[in-house]
Design an enzyme around this catalytic site. Structure first.
Site, mmCIF file in Angstrom:
data_model
loop_
_atom_site.group_PDB
_atom_site.id
_atom_site.type_symbol
_atom_site.label_atom_id
_atom_site.label_comp_id
_atom_site.label_asym_id
_atom_site.label_seq_id
_atom_site.Cartn_x
_atom_site.Cartn_y
_atom_site.Cartn_z
ATOM 1 N N PHE A 1 -9.924 -0.627 0.229
ATOM 2 C CA PHE A 1 -9.533 -1.711 1.123
ATOM 3 C C PHE A 1 -10.059 -3.052 0.609
ATOM 4 C CE2 PHE A 1 -9.555 -4.248 4.997
ATOM 5 C CZ PHE A 1 -8.360 -3.879 5.573
ATOM 6 N N ASP B 1 -6.927 -9.549 5.585
ATOM 7 C CA ASP B 1 -7.943 -9.445 6.634
ATOM 8 C C ASP B 1 -8.480 -8.044 6.837
ATOM 9 O OD1 ASP B 1 -5.396 -8.509 7.834
ATOM 10 O OD2 ASP B 1 -6.626 -8.337 9.636
ATOM 11 N N ASP C 1 0.845 -1.193 0.000
ATOM 12 C CA ASP C 1 0.000 0.000 0.000
ATOM 13 C C ASP C 1 0.883 1.245 0.000
ATOM 14 O OD1 ASP C 1 -1.925 1.918 0.332
ATOM 15 O OD2 ASP C 1 -2.610 1.259 2.286
HETATM 16 P P1 IMP Z 1 2.115 -0.657 3.666
HETATM 17 O O1 IMP Z 1 3.239 -0.636 4.670
HETATM 18 O O2 IMP Z 1 1.259 0.574 3.754
HETATM 19 O O3 IMP Z 1 2.596 -0.907 2.247
HETATM 20 O O4 IMP Z 1 1.122 -1.782 4.104
HETATM 21 C C1 IMP Z 1 1.337 -3.096 3.803
HETATM 22 C C2 IMP Z 1 0.568 -4.010 4.720
HETATM 23 O O5 IMP Z 1 -0.681 -3.454 5.125
HETATM 24 C C3 IMP Z 1 0.220 -5.286 3.993
HETATM 25 O O6 IMP Z 1 1.209 -6.258 4.204
HETATM 26 C C4 IMP Z 1 -1.114 -5.672 4.587
HETATM 27 O O7 IMP Z 1 -0.931 -6.525 5.689
HETATM 28 C C5 IMP Z 1 -1.734 -4.380 5.038
HETATM 29 N N1 IMP Z 1 -2.734 -3.873 4.076
HETATM 30 C C6 IMP Z 1 -2.601 -2.854 3.217
HETATM 31 N N2 IMP Z 1 -3.711 -2.661 2.486
HETATM 32 C C7 IMP Z 1 -4.582 -3.608 2.880
HETATM 33 C C8 IMP Z 1 -5.922 -3.955 2.463
HETATM 34 O O8 IMP Z 1 -6.561 -3.353 1.581
HETATM 35 N N3 IMP Z 1 -6.482 -5.016 3.098
HETATM 36 C C9 IMP Z 1 -5.843 -5.726 4.065
HETATM 37 N N4 IMP Z 1 -4.593 -5.434 4.485
HETATM 38 C C10 IMP Z 1 -3.965 -4.390 3.891
#
Ligand code: IMP
Ligand code: MG
Length: 177
Positions: free
Chosen positions: A152, A159, A103
């Site tokens: 999301f 989850d 994300d």
């Molecule tokens: P980042 O550090 O913002 O890139 O977030 C990555 C982590 O956030 C992923 O490994 C997921 O566990 C969680 N995550 C991000 N977006 C989603 C989503 O839409 N649904 C569920 N988990 C998410």
């Protein structure tokens, strides 16, 4: 589809996911011919993706699991915690990180930083979903399953507050308008 207290709509079905995983695995098998990669899957979200991906890998390989969390319910808390559970010696190894979704890119850039400091021979990332390619651009993602919009998503290991990991397909949050 209701997960906990919110409504989600079917987004990517399991056949579509399986087809894309076969393509990702074919690319990895080709790129890693003659090598013995070490896959490191990031728990919890990637456990189902990792299980399916690894079974489509034909080059000799190993897999291990680490944990790092940055998400509190539906919002990024912004503070990425440290990596736990890395027991393998990754020095001089061809490491492939398996992620469920990228994300903001904070989690993955933290992982890359840690792994690079441990002297991997090579380091690549395979992520089933990438939410915002531009935003996570400072970390190169070699193998991407699907680029998806900001909404999301749950299912197939992903989850919402711990729920929905068991769903076969991927669902997207649709707020009522
Ligand atoms: P980042 O550090 O913002 O890139 O977030 C990555 C982590 O956030 C992923 O490994 C997921 O566990 C969680 N995550 C991000 N977006 C989603 C989503 O839409 N649904 C569920 N988990 C998410
Ligand atoms: Mg994750």
């Amino acid at each position: 589809m209701k997960v906990k207290d919110k409504d989600f709509q079917l987004f990517i079905d399991h056949q579509h996911i399986a087809g894309r995983i076969n393509e990702l695995a074919a690319a990895i098998n080709k790129d890693y011919e003659g090598k013995t990669p070490l896959f490191i899957a990031i728990l919890n979200g990637s456990f189902i993706f990792a299980a399916d991906l690894i079974r489509a890998i034909s080059v000799p390989s190993q897999i291990s699991f680490v944990k790092v969390t940055s998400y509190d319910e539906m919002e990024s808390t912004g503070n990425v915690k440290s990596l736990i559970g890395l027991n393998e010696n990754i020095f001089n190894r061809d490491v492939i990180i398996i992620e469920d979704i990228i994300d903001t890119g904070r989690t993955i850039s933290k992982m890359v930083e840690e792994f690079n400091s441990l002297g991997t021979k090579s380091l690549e990332i395979v992520s089933l979903l990438v939410k915002n390619k531009e935003r996570s651009q400072n970390t190169a993602i070699k193998y991407t399953g699907f680029e998806i919009p900001e909404e999301f998503v749950v299912g197939y290991g992903l989850d919402y507050d711990g729920y929905g990991r068991n769903l076969k397909d991927i669902y997207q949050y649709k707020p009522h308008s």
